[in-house]
Design an enzyme around this catalytic site. Structure first.
Site, mmCIF file in Angstrom:
data_model
loop_
_atom_site.group_PDB
_atom_site.id
_atom_site.type_symbol
_atom_site.label_atom_id
_atom_site.label_comp_id
_atom_site.label_asym_id
_atom_site.label_seq_id
_atom_site.Cartn_x
_atom_site.Cartn_y
_atom_site.Cartn_z
ATOM 1 N N ASP A 120 -1.029 -61.237 -5.699
ATOM 2 C CA ASP A 120 -1.492 -59.998 -6.310
ATOM 3 C C ASP A 120 -2.298 -60.369 -7.548
ATOM 4 O O ASP A 120 -1.993 -61.343 -8.227
ATOM 5 C CB ASP A 120 -0.289 -59.135 -6.682
ATOM 6 C CG ASP A 120 -0.680 -57.733 -7.101
ATOM 7 O OD1 ASP A 120 -1.896 -57.461 -7.193
ATOM 8 O OD2 ASP A 120 0.217 -56.915 -7.339
ATOM 9 N N SER A 121 -3.322 -59.599 -7.847
ATOM 10 C CA SER A 121 -4.197 -59.918 -8.981
ATOM 11 C C SER A 121 -3.511 -59.729 -10.326
ATOM 12 O O SER A 121 -3.961 -60.251 -11.339
ATOM 13 C CB SER A 121 -5.446 -59.036 -8.938
ATOM 14 O OG SER A 121 -5.095 -57.677 -9.167
ATOM 15 N N GLY B 216 -2.986 -56.534 -11.426
ATOM 16 C CA GLY B 216 -3.383 -55.204 -11.872
ATOM 17 C C GLY B 216 -2.210 -54.254 -12.015
ATOM 18 O O GLY B 216 -2.108 -53.518 -13.003
ATOM 19 N N ASP C 173 -7.649 -54.229 -9.842
ATOM 20 C CA ASP C 173 -7.838 -52.783 -9.712
ATOM 21 C C ASP C 173 -7.152 -52.074 -10.863
ATOM 22 O O ASP C 173 -6.392 -52.674 -11.616
ATOM 23 C CB ASP C 173 -7.274 -52.286 -8.375
ATOM 24 C CG ASP C 173 -5.758 -52.458 -8.298
ATOM 25 O OD1 ASP C 173 -5.272 -53.508 -8.770
ATOM 26 O OD2 ASP C 173 -5.059 -51.574 -7.765
ATOM 27 N N GLN D 151 -7.786 -46.927 -4.007
ATOM 28 C CA GLN D 151 -7.097 -46.069 -4.967
ATOM 29 C C GLN D 151 -7.489 -44.613 -4.693
ATOM 30 O O GLN D 151 -8.011 -44.306 -3.649
ATOM 31 C CB GLN D 151 -7.423 -46.505 -6.396
ATOM 32 C CG GLN D 151 -6.802 -47.837 -6.805
ATOM 33 C CD GLN D 151 -5.288 -47.776 -6.944
ATOM 34 O OE1 GLN D 151 -4.668 -46.700 -6.923
ATOM 35 N NE2 GLN D 151 -4.666 -48.941 -7.089
ATOM 36 N N GLY E 298 -1.370 -47.795 -5.522
ATOM 37 C CA GLY E 298 -1.107 -46.546 -6.219
ATOM 38 C C GLY E 298 -0.195 -45.590 -5.494
ATOM 39 O O GLY E 298 -0.183 -44.395 -5.798
ATOM 40 N N ASP F 142 4.924 -55.418 1.331
ATOM 41 C CA ASP F 142 5.666 -56.257 0.388
ATOM 42 C C ASP F 142 6.454 -55.358 -0.543
ATOM 43 O O ASP F 142 6.078 -54.201 -0.762
ATOM 44 C CB ASP F 142 4.721 -57.141 -0.438
ATOM 45 C CG ASP F 142 4.207 -56.407 -1.670
ATOM 46 O OD1 ASP F 142 4.800 -56.575 -2.754
ATOM 47 O OD2 ASP F 142 3.231 -55.638 -1.550
ATOM 48 N N CYS G 226 24.984 -58.491 12.223
ATOM 49 C CA CYS G 226 24.022 -59.454 11.681
ATOM 50 C C CYS G 226 24.474 -60.884 11.958
ATOM 51 O O CYS G 226 25.664 -61.199 11.880
ATOM 52 C CB CYS G 226 23.866 -59.235 10.172
ATOM 53 S SG CYS G 226 22.704 -60.373 9.390
ATOM 54 N N CYS H 231 26.443 -63.639 6.933
ATOM 55 C CA CYS H 231 27.378 -62.914 7.798
ATOM 56 C C CYS H 231 28.110 -63.837 8.774
ATOM 57 O O CYS H 231 29.211 -63.515 9.223
ATOM 58 C CB CYS H 231 26.640 -61.809 8.542
ATOM 59 S SG CYS H 231 26.073 -60.472 7.455
ATOM 60 N N HIS I 204 20.908 -62.305 3.174
ATOM 61 C CA HIS I 204 21.189 -61.262 4.166
ATOM 62 C C HIS I 204 20.084 -60.215 4.222
ATOM 63 O O HIS I 204 19.605 -59.867 5.310
ATOM 64 C CB HIS I 204 22.520 -60.572 3.866
ATOM 65 C CG HIS I 204 22.730 -59.344 4.697
ATOM 66 N ND1 HIS I 204 23.174 -59.391 6.006
ATOM 67 C CD2 HIS I 204 22.496 -58.026 4.430
ATOM 68 C CE1 HIS I 204 23.220 -58.165 6.499
ATOM 69 N NE2 HIS I 204 22.814 -57.318 5.560
#
Length: 392
Positions: free
Chosen positions: A93-94, A96, A147, A189, A216, A266, A304, A309, A335
């Site tokens: 990520d930049s 911003g 941005d 944006q 945003g 993300d 799981c 687990c 987990h």
């Protein structure tokens, strides 16, 4: 690299897509969720831990690495991959959004953004060209433009100004970008305005970036508004380029995002809530601190098969969290990342088999999401807390 994405299939009954993201460090199957390692580490986990749960793409943050240890240090160490001993894919990520989170500590102008470091209070100034240069020095596989992310209560004029500045900065980032092994993504944006979102998507699409992110969003607005905006915006982005929804990581939101046509996600959510004792399960989040787990012999999630687990009882995990042992945070994080990795694998398989909608419906029938009003309140408190610091 010239080509960033292969679209293999789109669901006939929704906009869910199955594809591959092509990078210098390998191919990533999409849709995909990327764990966040802001400071060159996914908190409490090693690269081997991530690989063991089939994670091959993570996010790191230029803002954090710029402040500490410094971009020149990482470059001298051979780049971010070698620095953190990770041979998978890295998206940076930049910064911003982190700078936006500083609120009163930053100031914007047409040239760039000045801000005070949350670490030592020193004043810094970053231009779009700087943001690109930093990420090229880091050597990430995917870089983001700088941005401006307007705050959730911004006026229409403020949202418009932020969008226009984001567009101008995107052009400057594109002109400055020279690392052919790295894909540079634009960020759409426009707040919650359908008109501005369309304008932003169409303008950035005309610049022919290798990929596009939606910024945003998920900043405290109701979820139905979030995904209404996502669906609308994606209509104006090219189908042959990857779409990235930033900051979304709850299981129910991943499924909704996939149904809209998102390829990449993300979020710090799975790791952050893990450190607070929340375990994802097919029934919803489980709070391991609850007394009901104090004597449970079986795993916290019987469905799981992750390392946690397979090897530890819910009673032991309850004990670790009550004692605030560091191992508690590590086991919970393993987990939650494994849960989302498995979920996305099931999503990809269901798209291939033309049964994504049934899979989504079956999952949401059992899964109990966090109460929406509580979620919004928690999100606003978290954003307010981030006004003075940016740790994930």
């Amino acid at each position: 690299m010239d080509k960033s994405f292969i679209l293999n299939k789109t669901s006939p009954r929704s906009s869910a897509r199955r594809g591959q993201l092509l990078t210098a460090h390998g191919q990533v199957e999409t849709p995909v969720f990327c764990p966040v390692g802001s400071q060159a580490t996914v908190k409490t986990l090693t690269p081997e831990d991530l690989k063991s749960v089939n994670v091959n793409m993570i996010l790191s943050n230029t803002y954090h690495l710029y402040l500490r240890p410094g971009i020149p240090v990482v470059k001298e160490m051979g780049g971010l991959h070698k620095f953190m001993n990770w041979d998978g894919v890295i998206l940076t990520d930049s910064g911003g959004y982190q700078i936006f989170s500083l609120a009163n500590l930053r100031k914007l102008d047409e040239g760039g953004v000045s801000f005070r470091s949350h670490i030592d209070g020193s004043t810094r100034y970053i231009t779009p060209e700087d943001a690109v240069s930093f990420q090229q020095d880091l050597g990430s596989d995917i870089a983001m433009v700088l941005d401006e992310c307007p705050h959730s209560e911004a006026s229409e004029n403020e949202v418009l100004a932020a969008m226009e500045r984001t567009h101008q900065w995107a052009k400057r980032c594109l002109a400055a970008h020279t690392l052919k092994s790295q894909h540079l993504f634009a960020i759409v944006q426009g707040g919650l305005s359908p008109v501005l979102r369309q304008q932003s998507a169409e303008y950035l699409a005309s610049l022919d970036f290798p990929g596009y992110a939606l910024g945003g969003l998920s900043l405290g607005e109701p979820k139905d508004i979030t995904f209404e905006t996502v669906r609308h915006t994606l209509r104006f982005l090219p189908e042959n380029k990857p779409r990235y929804l930033m900051g979304v990581g709850a299981p129910e939101d991943l499924l909704e995002g996939v149904s809209c046509g998102v390829d990449i996600f993300d979020c710090v959510l799975p790791t952050r809530v893990a450190r607070n004792g929340a375990f994802f399960s097919r029934l919803g989040r489980l709070n391991i601190r609850n007394a009901s787990f104090a004597t449970q012999k079986g795993p916290v999630d019987p469905e799981c098969n992750c390392y946690t687990c397979r090897n530890y009882s819910a009673a032991y995990l309850h004990h670790l969290f009550r004692c605030e042992e560091i191992l508690a945070y590590r086991l919970a994080t393993i987990h939650n990342i494994a849960f989302l990795s498995n979920l996305m694998q099931e999503v990809r398989t269901s798209i291939e088999k033309d049964c994504f909608e049934e899979f989504k419906g079956d999952f949401l029938t059992r899964y109990q999401p966090t109460n929406e009003s509580v979620r919004i309140e928690q999100k606003q408190k978290w954003l307010s807390a981030r006004s003075g610091e940016t740790s994930s």
